[in-house]
Design a protein around this motif. Structure first.
Motif, PDB file in Angstrom:
ATOM      1  N   ASN A  98     -75.943 -70.525 -78.592  1.00  0.00           N
ATOM      2  CA  ASN A  98     -75.933 -71.566 -77.571  1.00  0.00           C
ATOM      3  C   ASN A  98     -77.191 -71.414 -76.739  1.00  0.00           C
ATOM      4  OD1 ASN A  98     -73.599 -73.075 -78.018  1.00  0.00           O
ATOM      5  ND2 ASN A  98     -72.360 -71.390 -77.214  1.00  0.00           N
ATOM      6  N   PRO A  99     -78.229 -72.198 -77.028  1.00  0.00           N
ATOM      7  CA  PRO A  99     -79.484 -72.028 -76.296  1.00  0.00           C
ATOM      8  C   PRO A  99     -79.393 -72.639 -74.885  1.00  0.00           C
ATOM      9  CG  PRO A  99     -79.681 -73.845 -77.812  1.00  0.00           C
ATOM     10  CD  PRO A  99     -78.306 -73.282 -78.009  1.00  0.00           C
ATOM     11  N   THR A 100     -80.248 -72.165 -74.018  1.00  0.00           N
ATOM     12  CA  THR A 100     -80.345 -72.735 -72.672  1.00  0.00           C
ATOM     13  C   THR A 100     -81.687 -73.459 -72.568  1.00  0.00           C
ATOM     14  OG1 THR A 100     -79.197 -70.789 -71.913  1.00  0.00           O
ATOM     15  CG2 THR A 100     -80.169 -72.188 -70.218  1.00  0.00           C
ATOM     16  N   VAL A 101     -81.667 -74.640 -71.972  1.00  0.00           N
ATOM     17  CA  VAL A 101     -82.904 -75.405 -71.805  1.00  0.00           C
ATOM     18  C   VAL A 101     -83.279 -75.378 -70.331  1.00  0.00           C
ATOM     19  CG1 VAL A 101     -83.974 -77.679 -72.007  1.00  0.00           C
ATOM     20  CG2 VAL A 101     -82.385 -76.865 -73.770  1.00  0.00           C
ATOM     21  N   THR A 102     -84.517 -75.007 -70.046  1.00  0.00           N
ATOM     22  CA  THR A 102     -84.982 -74.984 -68.652  1.00  0.00           C
ATOM     23  C   THR A 102     -86.151 -75.955 -68.510  1.00  0.00           C
ATOM     24  OG1 THR A 102     -84.414 -72.657 -68.632  1.00  0.00           O
ATOM     25  CG2 THR A 102     -85.720 -73.487 -66.777  1.00  0.00           C
ATOM     26  N   ALA A 103     -85.989 -76.881 -67.590  1.00  0.00           N
ATOM     27  CA  ALA A 103     -87.088 -77.797 -67.278  1.00  0.00           C
ATOM     28  C   ALA A 103     -87.644 -77.368 -65.916  1.00  0.00           C
ATOM     29  CB  ALA A 103     -86.599 -79.233 -67.223  1.00  0.00           C
ATOM     30  N   ARG A 104     -88.908 -76.976 -65.922  1.00  0.00           N
ATOM     31  CA  ARG A 104     -89.509 -76.503 -64.661  1.00  0.00           C
ATOM     32  C   ARG A 104     -90.583 -77.526 -64.297  1.00  0.00           C
ATOM     33  NH1 ARG A 104     -93.941 -73.470 -63.063  1.00  0.00           N
ATOM     34  NH2 ARG A 104     -93.526 -71.817 -61.546  1.00  0.00           N
ATOM     35  N   VAL A 105     -90.437 -78.109 -63.145  1.00  0.00           N
ATOM     36  CA  VAL A 105     -91.467 -79.067 -62.703  1.00  0.00           C
ATOM     37  C   VAL A 105     -92.105 -78.559 -61.427  1.00  0.00           C
ATOM     38  CG1 VAL A 105     -90.775 -81.217 -63.813  1.00  0.00           C
ATOM     39  CG2 VAL A 105     -89.584 -80.457 -61.780  1.00  0.00           C
ATOM     40  N   ALA A 106     -93.399 -78.684 -61.376  1.00  0.00           N
ATOM     41  CA  ALA A 106     -94.137 -78.198 -60.201  1.00  0.00           C
ATOM     42  C   ALA A 106     -95.023 -79.342 -59.689  1.00  0.00           C
ATOM     43  CB  ALA A 106     -94.995 -77.004 -60.598  1.00  0.00           C
ATOM     44  N   ASN A 107     -95.163 -79.395 -58.372  1.00  0.00           N
ATOM     45  CA  ASN A 107     -96.062 -80.384 -57.771  1.00  0.00           C
ATOM     46  C   ASN A 107     -97.308 -79.636 -57.328  1.00  0.00           C
ATOM     47  OD1 ASN A 107     -97.425 -82.281 -56.344  1.00  0.00           O
ATOM     48  ND2 ASN A 107     -95.827 -82.594 -54.782  1.00  0.00           N
ATOM     49  N   PRO A 108     -98.397 -79.676 -58.134  1.00  0.00           N
ATOM     50  CA  PRO A 108     -99.584 -78.899 -57.775  1.00  0.00           C
ATOM     51  C   PRO A 108    -100.466 -79.619 -56.748  1.00  0.00           C
ATOM     52  CG  PRO A 108     -99.915 -79.968 -59.885  1.00  0.00           C
ATOM     53  CD  PRO A 108     -98.587 -80.404 -59.395  1.00  0.00           C
ATOM     54  N   TRP A 109    -100.052 -80.763 -56.368  1.00  0.00           N
ATOM     55  CA  TRP A 109    -100.879 -81.586 -55.487  1.00  0.00           C
ATOM     56  C   TRP A 109    -100.510 -81.367 -54.024  1.00  0.00           C
ATOM     57  CZ3 TRP A 109    -104.668 -83.134 -58.428  1.00  0.00           C
ATOM     58  CH2 TRP A 109    -104.418 -83.340 -59.795  1.00  0.00           C
ATOM     59  N   ALA A 113     -95.579 -80.828 -51.328  1.00  0.00           N
ATOM     60  CA  ALA A 113     -96.815 -80.236 -51.838  1.00  0.00           C
ATOM     61  C   ALA A 113     -96.595 -78.797 -52.292  1.00  0.00           C
ATOM     62  CB  ALA A 113     -97.906 -80.293 -50.763  1.00  0.00           C
ATOM     63  N   GLY A 114     -97.050 -78.510 -53.482  1.00  0.00           N
ATOM     64  CA  GLY A 114     -97.026 -77.129 -53.986  1.00  0.00           C
ATOM     65  C   GLY A 114     -95.660 -76.626 -54.363  1.00  0.00           C
ATOM     66  N   ASN A 115     -94.654 -77.494 -54.358  1.00  0.00           N
ATOM     67  CA  ASN A 115     -93.304 -77.006 -54.600  1.00  0.00           C
ATOM     68  C   ASN A 115     -92.941 -77.010 -56.098  1.00  0.00           C
ATOM     69  OD1 ASN A 115     -91.314 -75.805 -53.159  1.00  0.00           O
ATOM     70  ND2 ASN A 115     -90.922 -77.604 -51.882  1.00  0.00           N
ATOM     71  N   VAL A 116     -91.970 -76.201 -56.426  1.00  0.00           N
ATOM     72  CA  VAL A 116     -91.539 -76.037 -57.818  1.00  0.00           C
ATOM     73  C   VAL A 116     -90.029 -76.260 -57.881  1.00  0.00           C
ATOM     74  CG1 VAL A 116     -91.287 -74.389 -59.707  1.00  0.00           C
ATOM     75  CG2 VAL A 116     -93.369 -74.401 -58.360  1.00  0.00           C
ATOM     76  N   SER A 117     -89.595 -76.942 -58.925  1.00  0.00           N
ATOM     77  CA  SER A 117     -88.149 -77.122 -59.100  1.00  0.00           C
ATOM     78  C   SER A 117     -87.765 -76.769 -60.535  1.00  0.00           C
ATOM     79  CB  SER A 117     -87.782 -78.582 -58.794  1.00  0.00           C
ATOM     80  OG  SER A 117     -86.438 -78.809 -59.118  1.00  0.00           O
ATOM     81  N   GLU A 118     -86.666 -76.088 -60.653  1.00  0.00           N
ATOM     82  CA  GLU A 118     -86.205 -75.721 -62.000  1.00  0.00           C
ATOM     83  C   GLU A 118     -84.834 -76.330 -62.243  1.00  0.00           C
ATOM     84  OE1 GLU A 118     -88.229 -71.576 -63.518  1.00  0.00           O
ATOM     85  OE2 GLU A 118     -86.097 -71.597 -63.049  1.00  0.00           O
ATOM     86  N   ILE A 119     -84.689 -76.966 -63.370  1.00  0.00           N
ATOM     87  CA  ILE A 119     -83.388 -77.512 -63.754  1.00  0.00           C
ATOM     88  C   ILE A 119     -82.959 -76.809 -65.029  1.00  0.00           C
ATOM     89  CG2 ILE A 119     -82.129 -79.605 -64.410  1.00  0.00           C
ATOM     90  CD1 ILE A 119     -84.629 -81.088 -63.118  1.00  0.00           C
TER      91      ILE A 119
END
Lengths: 997, 226
Positions: A754-765, A790-796
């Protein structure tokens, strides 16, 4: 005591010995017969719901077929047409008065339905109504073709269904004649049952019984030899009694009758004992096998039918005993009465012959022992050759290089249903695999094996090779083994009619090629899978998957019968050198019982071990710790699961891989300074086109992008760290995208992972962004809006089931995409491997076995077939030893006086035994040659008249030097042992007793 | 060689409830002739078998050259039969498939070395040299008897046992055979033990014993001096 009583009674040890031999022989024959006949009855009850007497046969002429059809026959016109795409197809013409179903051929799961043509035109394998021009043998007809009705009929979907008139207009090339079997009239020699499974088994058992009659004949011969010899000895001991009785006027026939009474009672006691022994021993073996937990599905019960067969065999043996009595007794009741044994005078031969005689002729026994010796040894040879030929036929079933995977818990491969696609799983692991259907078939009265298989795959797991024609290219083409072609009298180019196996149906296949292979491989018709599946297993399913060269891989897994499997490895993908690296291994117990095992994980060139105990279907996560001293990429591996770890030196600065490489002029970027494992580093000097900034304690710092387009270098540096340089292209209109990284962990798994999928999005601006984030996965498309300062990161994080990978995904590659406002910003691939561990799971529950499906079938029907085989062969061996011992005992007995003289004049016991052994060799060598010839000729003759064909499998005697050598040596050893056994009492007797008795 | 060739001490043979030989003691000195007489059923053949090591007595001991044979294994008994004892059976017991010569050579064949010269001497003495290649079936009773005597002497035994050597022969032939036996005995220094029911024989023997109902009595007092 009256003399008749004296002749009838006084049974000595040798009488009891002969009773024992007769009993053992009878027991052997009756035991084997009982098993086989019970198996026949067993298949009868097993398949009661398959019983059908309906058959189909193909006639070359439709008109003749109509003319000769009886009331309960249905004649369907058949023709072959060319379609505009130059394909040839079959068209059947259903008469308007045809019944809806063929009575007596329906089974619970499928009615034997005849299709009905549409009211207008024909129906066929099309999706829409269309006008098609059929070019038949006689005429071309343009007609409306509409899709088949949604129903399963006796015919394959690829056939067109028309009315009789249309087919006759096209020109009927033949007819299928369905016989409902209600009339009980004998069917045509090439007729085929609509459901062949039961006739196949019944016909096969009939052949087995026929072959068994050869064994009965051999057993009868043994009994003849034993009883003859023993009777001869008894009569010799009573020579004087008989002589005096005859001299004083007893009628020879009365004496013959008395002697036959003696023989009959002896044989009767032996046969009766053997009858009891055979039934009891067989039951005992079956019960013992059941008790030992072997999958025996036989209940040996003596039904009246079986009892009749057993009594028949017993009566035959009794008659053989009687015949032996007549042969032994006739000489003393014919001619003049004799009071003493007479010796013929040895003639005078020329010197050279006498010299040869001196070497070749036996000392203590005479040549009269030759015939019974040869007869007994012929039986011995027959047993060896038959065993050899059965072994040769079954050899492909017992190879260690091939194996079979069947459904978990299936009692019989015919009950097994396994997904055809498992073969793909196995092939992805480099294992040669062939999904196959066991398809029972009968032609006339001859059962034979059809194998539903892709010939290329079939030949890759067997030693079959084409000797004529080509491999099948189409569903209605087949290739035939050369032995089967001989048995059925078929040739390449002929078209044969096939019935259904367990589901009623009719197929026509053209034999396009012939192949040879060893043993049973050569006795099969290989028909494409898709043709056999609908009438045997169902679409997409097979009975079994045969493998080759998988044994070492699968067997090593099979040995781990615990069923414990590591399903995944988890842990960070990066670690610093010399830091503690912790990872976990998830272990599941797929076995049916609690198991303990040591899980071994290899890390680079080290191994870590952990013991684990799990109940059935439990799972746990084991923790491991290790350390890496040098940087690099390492692989963690266990049980087919791998995970790679990047080890880096600690003092390295790194930008995320998805960090923008393009930026619009004058925009602001937030620079995150981290080590490769994403721990933040503060106080890092960031330079870009002369601007300089220092990261704060959260590791980030905004920096302004130059106004002039061009290529710049973004540099991160700090004392004691390896600097990072990043190339940034400044251009007008460069998008300010979110950075995204999509990871699947693990990236490779089995159907159990059962794999886990991680979507990591970052706002480099350096500004607030609102974007639509879309994840495209096998589970569908999921979109959500993300707001990032600005500069924030979110992981789903998403579970396997949320992305459609949770429910046992078939082997293959799955792509996942992360899309922001229509642009793919990251992709990930998840691979499901066709699973060695799936096979391991199968094997851990016993579904994988070496050998082939038919081997398993035999095993399941007879429980421990080897055990029975050994028992039967030993009984046969005992019988032959008994036979030769009786022969030599008789011969020695006849010459006991000579032995007495030898011993009286000072020959030691050892010398007497040595002389006898030498005599046995002298007799046995020519007898062995003769008996080998006899046995071989008998088998050859039997093979010529097809008695040695069982279930379509032709038993061929392999005359290898080894077999010939073993049988010759065995025969001589048998003779010598028997002679020594027979002579032992005579060398123990008092010499005086030998001389004066 | 000193001492008796053969000495039986209290030999008893029982079959079921009946006693065939009762406490028989007998001594055979080297180079003597000894006759055992007795009516039919007296146990003569049984005594013959026991003395010739063909049968084992129920009790009692048999000494050959002073050695007790009762404890000997069959292998050693066979060696004694081969080397120390010769037999002339009542019904000759010739092997039909062997020539006269090969029949006579049988005891030598057990040692696998033939002394053809000695056989030649014997055949010559017995006057059967011209019969050596004949098979028993073509020989007359007297000829068979002489072949049997040759076989009994083939290994130069110390004692020869003859069971009714004249029983199946006409009086004339019987006398010739007996003469032959004595002549050969004298030539070869062999003790001769003859078992017979024929009462006329006793005068030629140095010792005569009578076996009646399994018991042996010496008849020396009745011996007729020569």
């Amino acid at each position: 005591m009256r003399y008749a009583t004296a002749l009838l009674s006084r049974w000595s040890r040798r009488e009891w010995l002969s009773i024992a031999v007769v009993a053992v022989t009878t027991a052997f024959l009756l035991g084997a017969a009982l098993l086989l006949l019970t198996a026949a009855t067993y298949t009868g009850t097993l398949s009661s719901d398959l019983s059908s007497s309906a058959t189909v046969s193909y006639e070359q002429s439709y008109d003749d077929a109509v003319a000769t059809a009886s009331a309960d026959e249905v004649v369907i016109a058949v023709t072959t047409v060319s379609l505009p795409d130059s394909e040839t197809r079959r068209v059947v013409g259903i008469p308007p008065d045809a019944p809806r179903t063929i009575s007596g051929a329906s089974v619970a799961w499928r009615a034997a339905t005849l299709p009905r043509p549409p009211s207008d035109g024909v129906s066929g394998p099309v999706s829409t109504v269309q006008q098609v021009e059929f070019v038949g043998p006689d005429n071309a007809v343009s007609t409306t073709v509409s899709p088949h009705r949604v129903e399963e009929t006796l015919f394959p979907d690829s056939w067109y269904v028309a009315d009789t008139d249309t087919v006759q207009q096209l020109g009927a090339s033949g007819a299928l004649v369905f016989d409902t079997g209600s009339s009980g009239a004998p069917s045509a020699p090439t007729s085929v049952p609509l459901i062949a499974a039961l006739p196949f088994l019944a016909g096969g058992i009939t052949q087995v019984v026929r072959t068994l009659s050869v064994a009965a004949f051999a057993g009868g011969l043994l009994i003849l030899v034993v009883v003859y010899n023993v009777t001869k000895m008894s009569i010799r001991d009573r020579t004087r009694l008989i002589g005096v009785a005859r001299a004083t006027g007893a009628s020879p026939w009365r004496i013959l009758a008395i002697l036959l009474g003696r023989v009959l009672s002896l044989t009767f006691v032996g046969v009766a004992l053997g009858y009891a022994l055979g039934v009891v021993v067989t039951n005992g073996v079956v019960n013992a096998a059941t008790y030992a937990g072997l999958p025996v599905s036989l209940q040996t019960t003596v039904t009246p039918d079986i009892a009749r067969s057993l009594l028949g065999i017993s009566a035959f043996l009794l008659v053989m005993g009687l015949l032996a009595g007549v042969l032994a007794a006739l000489p003393v009741v014919r001619g003049d009465p004799r009071f003493d044994q007479t010796h013929r005078a040895t003639g005078r031969w020329p010197q050279p012959i006498r010299r040869f005689q001196a070497v070749a002729s036996p000392t203590l026994v005479d040549w009269r022992a030759f015939t019974p010796t040869a007869a007994t040894l012929a039986v011995f040879m027959l047993i060896i050759l038959l065993t050899g030929s059965i072994g040769g036929a079954l050899a492909p079933l017992a190879t260690t290089s091939s194996g079979t995977v069947v459904e978990s818990g299936a009692a019989h491969p015919l009950n097994s249903r396994i997904d055809e696609s498992y073969a793909t799983v196995l092939r992805s692991y480099g294992i040669t695999a062939s999904p196959e259907v066991i398809y029972a078939q009968t032609r006339g009265r001859t059962p034979y094996l059809v194998r539903g298989a892709n010939y290329t795959a079939f030949s890759s797991v067997t030693d079959a090779s084409l000797v004529a024609g080509t491999a099948p290219q189409r569903a209605d083409q087949a290739v035939i083994g050369t032995d089967l072609a001989r048995t059925l009298g078929l040739e390449v180019g002929e078209t044969v009619t096939l019935g259904g196996s367990v589901t009623p149906g009719v197929r026509r296949v053209t034999i396009v090629g012939a192949f040879t292979g060893s043993g049973v491989t050569n006795d099969q018709l290989v028909v494409p899978l898709e043709t056999t599946q609908p009438l045997a297993t169902g679409p997409g399913t097979v009975h079994l998957i045969r493998t080759k060269n998988a044994s070492s891989r699968l067997a090593s897994l099979q040995n781990r019968s615990s069923g414990l499997l590591v399903t995944s490895l988890s842990g960070p993908s990066e670690v610093q050198t010399n830091a503690t690296y912790r990872f976990g291994a998830t272990v599941r117990n797929l076995g049916s019982s609690t198991a303990t095992e040591t899980v071994t994980v290899s890390v680079g060139n080290r191994t870590l071990e952990r013991d684990v105990t799990l109940g059935s279907d439990e799972s746990t996560r084991l923790s491991f710790e290790t350390r890496f001293e040098t940087a690099g990429t390492y692989e963690l591996a266990t049980d087919g699961v791998t995970r790679s770890v990047t080890v880096y030196r600690p003092n390295t600065l790194q930008l995320p891989s998805e960090y923008p490489t393009r930026a619009p002029p004058g925009s602001t970027l937030v620079v995150p300074a981290t080590t490769p494992n994403e721990s933040v580093v503060s106080g890092v000097t960031v330079t870009l086109d002369g601007r300089r900034a220092t990261t704060n304690d959260r590791g980030g710092v905004p920096i302004r992008v130059p106004d002039e387009p061009g290529t710049y270098t973004l540099r991160l540096s700090k004392d004691g760290y390896v600097a990072e340089e990043h190339t940034l292209t400044v251009e007008r209109g460069a998008p300010q995208r979110l950075g995204g990284r999509l990871t699947v962990s693990p990236s490779t798994g089995s159907r159990l992972t059962n794999p886990t999928v991680t979507a990591r999005v970052a706002n480099p601006w350096g500004r607030f962004l609102v974007r639509n984030l879309t994840l495209v996965s096998p589970g569908g498309t999921q979109t959500r809006t993300v707001e990032l300062t600005a500069g924030n990161v979110s992981e789903i994080e998403l579970s396997a089931s949320e992305v459609g990978l949770g429910d046992d995904p078939p082997p293959g590659t799955y792509d996942l995409r992360l899309v922001v406002n229509g642009t793919v910003i990251s992709t990930a691939t998840y691979r499901v491997t066709g699973d060695e561990r799936v096979a391991a799971t199968l094997s851990s529950r016993g579904e994988y076995t070496e050998g082939t499906g038919i081997g398993r079938a035999i095993e399941n029907v007879f429980g421990n077939v080897q055990l029975l085989f050994v028992v039967l062969v030993s009984l046969a061996g005992l019988s032959t030893i008994g036979g030769t011992t009786a022969t030599f005992a008789q011969a020695v007995h006849a010459n006991r006086r000579v032995i007495g003289i030898y011993r009286a004049t000072g020959a030691s016991r050892r010398r007497v035994l040595a002389l006898l052994a030498a005599d046995a060799v002298r007799l046995a060598i020519p007898a062995a040659v003769l008996s080998f010839g006899l046995a071989a000729a008998l088998l050859w003759a039997l093979a010529r008249v097809d008695v040695l064909v069982v279930f379509g499998i032709r038993l061929a005697v392999p005359f290898t030097p080894l077999l010939v050598g073993v049988s010759a040596l065995g025969a001589v050893c048998l003779a010598v042992c028997s002679a020594v056994i027979a002579a032992t009492p005579f060398v123990r007797f008092d010499v005086g007793r030998l001389l004066h008795r | 060689m000193t001492g008796p060739v053969l000495r039986g001490d209290s030999l008893t043979v029982e079959r079921g409830d009946s006693t065939i030989l009762a406490d028989v003691s007998i001594t055979v000195e080297p180079d003597t002739s000894l006759l055992i007489q007795g009516p039919s059923g007296a146990g003569k053949t049984t005594l013959f078998n026991v003395l010739g090591l063909l049968s084992t007595p129920t009790s009692g001991s048999l000494y050959v050259h002073g050695d007790d044979t009762s404890a000997l294994p069959e292998r050693k008994r066979a060696v004694l039969r081969r080397d120390a004892i010769g037999f002339v059976f009542q019904d000759f017991q010739l092997i039909p498939d062997l020539t006269a010569w090969d029949n006579a050579a049988l005891p030598q064949d057990h040692t696998r070395s033939r002394d053809e010269a000695w056989l030649d001497t014997l055949f010559d003495a017995l006057d059967i040299l011209d019969l050596k290649d004949q098979y028993p079936a073509t020989l007359s009773g007297g000829e068979k008897q002489r072949v049997a005597i040759a076989r009994a002497l083939a290994n130069r035994p110390d004692v020869v046992f003859a069971d009714e050597p004249t029983g199946q022969l006409d009086p004339e032939t019987a006398e010739r055979v007996l003469d032959l036996l004595f002549r050969v005995k004298d030539q070869t220094d062999t003790a001769l033990v003859v078992i017979s029911h024929d009462p006329t024989l006793s005068d030629q023997f140095e010792e005569t014993h009578v076996l009646i109902d399994g018991s042996l009595r010496r008849k020396s007092d009745e011996r007729i001096p020569q």
